[in-house]
Structures are given as C-alpha cells and as structure tokens.
Design an enzyme around this catalytic site. Structure first.
Site, PDB file in Angstrom:
ATOM      1  N   THR A 117       6.287  25.818  20.153  1.00 31.07           N
ATOM      2  CA  THR A 117       6.280  24.407  19.765  1.00 31.07           C
ATOM      3  C   THR A 117       6.618  24.203  18.295  1.00 31.07           C
ATOM      4  OG1 THR A 117       4.817  22.497  19.463  1.00 31.07           O
ATOM      5  CG2 THR A 117       3.784  24.631  19.400  1.00 31.07           C
ATOM      6  N   TYR A 141      -3.779  23.347  18.686  1.00 33.25           N
ATOM      7  CA  TYR A 141      -2.651  23.530  19.608  1.00 33.25           C
ATOM      8  C   TYR A 141      -1.551  24.364  18.948  1.00 33.25           C
ATOM      9  CZ  TYR A 141       1.668  22.482  22.091  1.00 33.25           C
ATOM     10  OH  TYR A 141       2.876  22.607  22.736  1.00 33.25           O
TER      11      TYR A 141
END
Ligand code: UDP
Length: 330
Positions: A117, A141
């Site tokens: 990501t 995250y």
C-alpha cells in the site's frame, strides 16, 4: 501451474480471479469470507473457505492443487479501523502473511505477489512519491504492510523465493463487464461512499478535513481503476515466471484528485446532487499522496487503460446500482 489467490472472494481479489481465468490460468482461492462473498467466486475457480494463517490447510492446498504462484490479497484494509485495533491489524496482516510466506518457502513456491500500500510512505515530503522514498507509515495499517514487505525482502535474500510487492494507491471502480465490484457493507472508501450517497443509500457524504495544506483544503489521492491494478498483477506474474528479480512497484496513475473533485465526479456521472457535509479530519490520513509510476511502466511495460476519474466513478456507480441482489447471498 495453479495460482493461489488469497482473499480471492473480496473486492480486488475477485477482479484478479476473473482476469486469471480469462487468461486461461487455473485458480484456487483461499478466503475466510469475512469480507468476501461466495457469489463473487466463479464456478471455474476452486474456493477453499479458511484462514491464511492456517499452515496445515495451506500445505494441503499446495500439495493437492500443485500451486506454483501465490497472489496474496487477504488482509484488513481500513486505515481508521487499524488505528482503533492495531494488534488485530498486526495479527491479520503481518502474522498471517508470515505464516503464508513460511509455507511458500517450505514448499518451494518461488513466485509471490503481495498487496502492499501507499500507506507505507505516510505523509510524503514530495509528491509524486517514488518507490525509494522514505518509509514512514502513519497508521498501524501502513506499518502492518511495511512489516510484511520487510519479511519478504529478508526471505528472498535467504531462500529460493522471489516476490513482487505492489504498493496500491486508491483502488476504485468495478469490472467493466459488471461481473464484480466493491460490495462490502459499511464501506468507508470515498468513491464507494459517494456512490452510495448518489443512490440515496445514505443521506449525505462527510468530507473528513477541509483544512489540509492543499488547493481546496481536502486530501489528495491517486485513484486507480481496479482493472488496471489487476493488469499490473498479471505483468508482475509474467515477470516472476520469466525469472525476474524481486521488485517493489507503485500502482497509481501519477494524477491526484482532491476529495471534493472526486465527489464532483460522482455527482456528474450520477446526475445526483447529494448533500456534502464538512467534518473533522480522520485519524491516520496524510494530506496528499500521488504515485510516481514510471518504474512499473518501464520495468513491467504496464500502461493504464481506464485512467479517467469519470470512468472509475461511472463503473463504481454502475456496480453500486446493480449489486444489491447479491448483498445477502454470501
Ligand atoms: N474521505 C472522506 N469521506 C468519506 C470517505 C473518505 O472525506 O466518507 C476521504 C478520506 O479522509 C481520505 C480520502 O477521502 O482523505 C480517501 O479515503 P479512503 O478511505 O477512500 O482511502 P485511503 O486514502 O484512506 O486509503
């Protein structure tokens, strides 16, 4: 030459599975159906309902189906949720990825593609951000994905194991043929939420933060069509099959849009003038993040095909309009 797709019943994973099947590949999906759907699995793919951290199950899948490559999507993906439940995110994203990697190494699966990501960059000091920029995630995250990237790099140095980590920017849109799309209830992602507002499924949309140091004060992101993203995975798979080295690539278009620009695009394609409310900043959100995308273009020959914000918004909206019949059918 089976490809194992973890999380293949989910949003991006189900697009990947369709692309692999369209290309004549044999596919096995491992998904615990926590956010994925049984209906999203085509009959020509094998679905195993189970956990990515279950090493015995993984070994039996690899043995029985002759898995030669793994594309690993399964994981938790909501930035604010990770701020509230960091240990859950480290468990689901990092610990279970380690378990999967260990089985891959043990069973001689050399080719591994990982869903990473843009959140690994945090709030970059320069945009567009390139792959060699400093890695400073701002949320659990992002950290959970970066930790997996570190494990991949170390495993590739130590073992007969090669990987491609793809750093996704903001993935949106739906299959242009209308076969699958983003279907998770209680969505938090901007384009999905805006489409729900356009269709009257929610009363309004909130803009999280209007005081960022950007032109209109709202956050800037690089939105990539899910179909272009899965094409990047196909290119990565070819690269690994051709004996290519382990690599990390950004997946984005190098074009940034603000939250307000995205909402305008959804209003334009839907013709619905839904209510937009200003709201406080959301935890863990960087102000602006846009991909430098020359590396994947040069090294993998990847070219965007659906890189218009209106196309992404229109196909997300088309899916949002037609998906309800599936909603309770998992
Ligand atoms: N956002 C917003 N309202 C929403 C959902 C998202 O203002 O209902 C903003 C969010 O704060 C961020 C951008 O839209 O600046 C993209 O958020 P999203 O959750 O889609 O993806 P992320 O960048 O967090 O992965």
């Amino acid at each position: 030459m089976t490809v194992l797709v973890t999380g293949g019943a989910g949003y991006i994973g189900s697009h990947m599975v369709l692309k692999l099947l369209d290309s004549g590949e044999s596919v096995v999906i491992l998904d615990n159906l926590s956010t994925g759907f049984r209906w999203a699995v085509p009959t020509s793919a094998t679905l195993v309902v189970g956990d990515v951290g279950d090493q015995e199950l993984l070994r039996s899948i690899v043995r029985k189906l002759g898995v030669k490559a793994i594309i690993h999507f399964a994981g938790s993906i909501v930035v604010p949720e990770s701020v509230a439940d960091p240990l859950g995110y480290y468990h689901n994203n990092t610990v279970k990825s380690r378990a999967l990697m260990e089985v891959a190494v043990e069973m001689g699966i050399e080719q591994f593609i990982f869903s990473s990501t843009a959140a690994v960059y945090g709030n970059p000091s320069e945009v567009p951000v390139s792959e060699d920029a400093e890695l400073k995630p701002m949320s659990p995250y992002g950290s959970s994905k970066l930790m997996t990237e570190i494990m991949l790099a170390d495993a590739a140095r130590a073992h007969n194991f090669r990987y491609v980590a793809l750093r996704y920017f903001n993935v949106a849109g739906a299959d242009p043929q209308g076969r699958t799309g983003q279907s998770t209830p209680n969505a938090t992602h901007l384009i999905k939420v805006a489409c729900e507002a356009a269709l009257g499924k929610r009363p309004c949309i909130e803009v999280f933060g209007t005081d960022y140091p950007t032109e209109d004060g709202t956050c800037i992101r690089d939105y990539i069509h899910v179909t272009d993203l899965v094409r990047a995975h196909m290119a990565a798979l070819r690269h690994l099959r051709d004996g290519g080295d382990s690599e990390i690539f950004n997946c984005g278009y190098s074009k940034g849009f603000s939250v307000l620009q995205v909402i305008d695009a959804v209003k334009r394609v839907s013709g619905a003038d839904f209510e937009v409310r200003n709201a406080p900043r959301r935890a863990g959100d960087p102000a602006a993040i846009v991909a430098a995308s020359d590396k994947i273009r040069v090294r993998l020959g990847w070219r965007p095909e659906l890189d218009k914000l209106e196309t992404i918004a229109a196909q997300a909206l088309a899916w949002e309009t037609h998906m309800p019949q599936f909603k309770h059918a998992s």
